[in-house]
Design a protein around this motif. Structure first.
Motif, PDB file in Angstrom:
ATOM      1  N   ARG A  54     -21.936  -4.525 -38.825  1.00 49.11           N
ATOM      2  CA  ARG A  54     -21.313  -3.410 -38.087  1.00 49.11           C
ATOM      3  C   ARG A  54     -22.309  -2.258 -37.932  1.00 49.11           C
ATOM      4  O   ARG A  54     -22.382  -1.624 -36.880  1.00 49.11           O
ATOM      5  CB  ARG A  54     -20.065  -2.901 -38.805  1.00 49.11           C
ATOM      6  CG  ARG A  54     -18.985  -3.909 -38.992  1.00 49.11           C
ATOM      7  CD  ARG A  54     -18.306  -4.305 -37.684  1.00 49.11           C
ATOM      8  NE  ARG A  54     -17.316  -5.316 -37.932  1.00 49.11           N
ATOM      9  CZ  ARG A  54     -17.492  -6.618 -37.708  1.00 49.11           C
ATOM     10  NH1 ARG A  54     -18.624  -7.049 -37.227  1.00 49.11           N
ATOM     11  NH2 ARG A  54     -16.535  -7.480 -37.933  1.00 49.11           N
ATOM     12  N   PHE A  55     -23.050  -1.981 -38.988  1.00 52.52           N
ATOM     13  CA  PHE A  55     -24.036  -0.910 -38.955  1.00 52.52           C
ATOM     14  C   PHE A  55     -25.104  -1.189 -37.885  1.00 52.52           C
ATOM     15  O   PHE A  55     -25.452  -0.301 -37.102  1.00 52.52           O
ATOM     16  CB  PHE A  55     -24.679  -0.781 -40.339  1.00 52.52           C
ATOM     17  CG  PHE A  55     -25.805   0.207 -40.421  1.00 52.52           C
ATOM     18  CD1 PHE A  55     -25.559   1.568 -40.364  1.00 52.52           C
ATOM     19  CD2 PHE A  55     -27.102  -0.230 -40.574  1.00 52.52           C
ATOM     20  CE1 PHE A  55     -26.601   2.484 -40.446  1.00 52.52           C
ATOM     21  CE2 PHE A  55     -28.151   0.676 -40.659  1.00 52.52           C
ATOM     22  CZ  PHE A  55     -27.889   2.026 -40.594  1.00 52.52           C
ATOM     23  N   LEU A  59     -26.257   0.955 -34.508  1.00 55.22           N
ATOM     24  CA  LEU A  59     -27.629   1.369 -34.195  1.00 55.22           C
ATOM     25  C   LEU A  59     -28.058   0.862 -32.822  1.00 55.22           C
ATOM     26  O   LEU A  59     -28.721   1.579 -32.064  1.00 55.22           O
ATOM     27  CB  LEU A  59     -28.600   0.857 -35.263  1.00 55.22           C
ATOM     28  CG  LEU A  59     -28.506   1.500 -36.643  1.00 55.22           C
ATOM     29  CD1 LEU A  59     -29.554   0.893 -37.577  1.00 55.22           C
ATOM     30  CD2 LEU A  59     -28.667   3.009 -36.576  1.00 55.22           C
ATOM     31  N   LEU A  60     -27.676  -0.363 -32.503  1.00 56.94           N
ATOM     32  CA  LEU A  60     -27.993  -0.921 -31.184  1.00 56.94           C
ATOM     33  C   LEU A  60     -27.325  -0.111 -30.082  1.00 56.94           C
ATOM     34  O   LEU A  60     -27.925   0.146 -29.036  1.00 56.94           O
ATOM     35  CB  LEU A  60     -27.562  -2.389 -31.129  1.00 56.94           C
ATOM     36  CG  LEU A  60     -27.911  -3.162 -29.865  1.00 56.94           C
ATOM     37  CD1 LEU A  60     -29.412  -3.220 -29.664  1.00 56.94           C
ATOM     38  CD2 LEU A  60     -27.341  -4.574 -29.949  1.00 56.94           C
ATOM     39  N   GLN A  61     -26.094   0.308 -30.317  1.00 57.95           N
ATOM     40  CA  GLN A  61     -25.376   1.132 -29.341  1.00 57.95           C
ATOM     41  C   GLN A  61     -26.113   2.445 -29.107  1.00 57.95           C
ATOM     42  O   GLN A  61     -26.299   2.861 -27.972  1.00 57.95           O
ATOM     43  CB  GLN A  61     -23.961   1.407 -29.847  1.00 57.95           C
ATOM     44  CG  GLN A  61     -23.077   2.111 -28.848  1.00 57.95           C
ATOM     45  CD  GLN A  61     -22.675   1.203 -27.724  1.00 57.95           C
ATOM     46  OE1 GLN A  61     -22.139   0.139 -27.952  1.00 57.95           O
ATOM     47  NE2 GLN A  61     -22.934   1.625 -26.507  1.00 57.95           N
ATOM     48  N   PHE A  62     -26.555   3.095 -30.181  1.00 59.83           N
ATOM     49  CA  PHE A  62     -27.337   4.325 -30.039  1.00 59.83           C
ATOM     50  C   PHE A  62     -28.631   4.064 -29.280  1.00 59.83           C
ATOM     51  O   PHE A  62     -29.033   4.857 -28.423  1.00 59.83           O
ATOM     52  CB  PHE A  62     -27.679   4.921 -31.410  1.00 59.83           C
ATOM     53  CG  PHE A  62     -26.840   6.092 -31.801  1.00 59.83           C
ATOM     54  CD1 PHE A  62     -26.726   7.210 -30.991  1.00 59.83           C
ATOM     55  CD2 PHE A  62     -26.169   6.092 -33.008  1.00 59.83           C
ATOM     56  CE1 PHE A  62     -25.956   8.293 -31.364  1.00 59.83           C
ATOM     57  CE2 PHE A  62     -25.394   7.172 -33.397  1.00 59.83           C
ATOM     58  CZ  PHE A  62     -25.286   8.270 -32.571  1.00 59.83           C
ATOM     59  N   LEU A  86     -30.512  11.245 -38.632  1.00 59.49           N
ATOM     60  CA  LEU A  86     -29.179  11.638 -38.190  1.00 59.49           C
ATOM     61  C   LEU A  86     -28.431  10.449 -37.589  1.00 59.49           C
ATOM     62  O   LEU A  86     -27.259  10.228 -37.892  1.00 59.49           O
ATOM     63  CB  LEU A  86     -29.277  12.789 -37.184  1.00 59.49           C
ATOM     64  CG  LEU A  86     -27.969  13.426 -36.741  1.00 59.49           C
ATOM     65  CD1 LEU A  86     -27.171  13.957 -37.923  1.00 59.49           C
ATOM     66  CD2 LEU A  86     -28.256  14.543 -35.739  1.00 59.49           C
ATOM     67  N   VAL A  87     -29.114   9.667 -36.778  1.00 60.45           N
ATOM     68  CA  VAL A  87     -28.510   8.461 -36.197  1.00 60.45           C
ATOM     69  C   VAL A  87     -28.095   7.491 -37.300  1.00 60.45           C
ATOM     70  O   VAL A  87     -26.978   6.951 -37.294  1.00 60.45           O
ATOM     71  CB  VAL A  87     -29.499   7.789 -35.212  1.00 60.45           C
ATOM     72  CG1 VAL A  87     -29.084   6.371 -34.880  1.00 60.45           C
ATOM     73  CG2 VAL A  87     -29.625   8.616 -33.945  1.00 60.45           C
TER      74      VAL A  87
END
Length: 195
Positions: A54-55, A59-62, A86-87
């Motif tokens: 999920r994490f 990160l991929l979405q960001f 921060l991300v």
């Protein structure tokens, strides 16, 4: 772009990770989790793998949203390490929150509905759609129950005020605190069986 890119990034990460709550319930109902639990792997390792998946999705979405922002010419500030931290801390806090909430849900429809409700409530409340400073003071205070508000405080400081890592320690510390509390709730309550 300084408001929209991080705002949409935080919202989509929340939507993506919270959407994973339904997947865990389906895995329980289809006995996938139970089959994994009898493998020669500790339950802690199995749970860590679910959390890591999920994490990484977050990160991929960001990454996707920030690439689009970079192509459009967004200024990401002067401190890439602060931006990256921060991300990471925001994504980790949302992951922990989704496991804390998702561990008490019974069916995929309930999880999907709650994920949508929380996303569409916490995103505007936390300042993902517009600067939280435009909201009345009482909404700014209430909005900080959302991890989005703390992330947006950090992103705003980095992109508009030229802040560095030392300047955003408060949002980072609060998000890390939210992460620890949510994981302390989620991990003991995580179920492998269908009730």
């Amino acid at each position: 772009l300084g408001q929209s890119v991080p705002g949409m990034g935080t919202m989509f990460v929340l939507m993506t990770i919270f959407g994973g709550m339904a997947a865990l319930i389906v895995e329980r109902q289809q006995w996938t989790l139970q089959r994994l639990a009898v493998m020669p792997v500790s339950r802690g390792t199995l749970l860590a793998g679910k959390i890591l998946a999920r994490f990484c999705l977050g990160l991929l979405q960001f990454l996707v949203v920030f690439i689009v922002g970079a192509l459009l010419g967004m200024n990401f500030g002067k401190d890439p390490l602060a931006l990256l931290l921060l991300v990471i801390v925001y994504t980790l806090s949302v992951t922990a929150l989704s496991f804390a909430i998702g561990s008490g849900l019974k069916n995929p429809a309930q999880a999907s509905g709650l994920a949508l409700l929380l996303t569409l409530t916490l995103a505007p409340l936390g300042g993902a759609w517009w600067p939280i400073s435009l909201s009345p003071r009482f909404l700014q205070i209430i909005g900080h129950v959302s991890p989005i508000a703390w992330a947006m405080d950090g992103f705003t400081a980095l992109t508009y005020e030229g802040a560095h890592l030392a300047d955003i320690w408060v949002p980072l510390a609060v998000l890390l605190g939210m992460t620890i509390v949510a994981f302390l709730i989620a991990i003991p309550r995580f179920r492998y069986q269908v009730d």
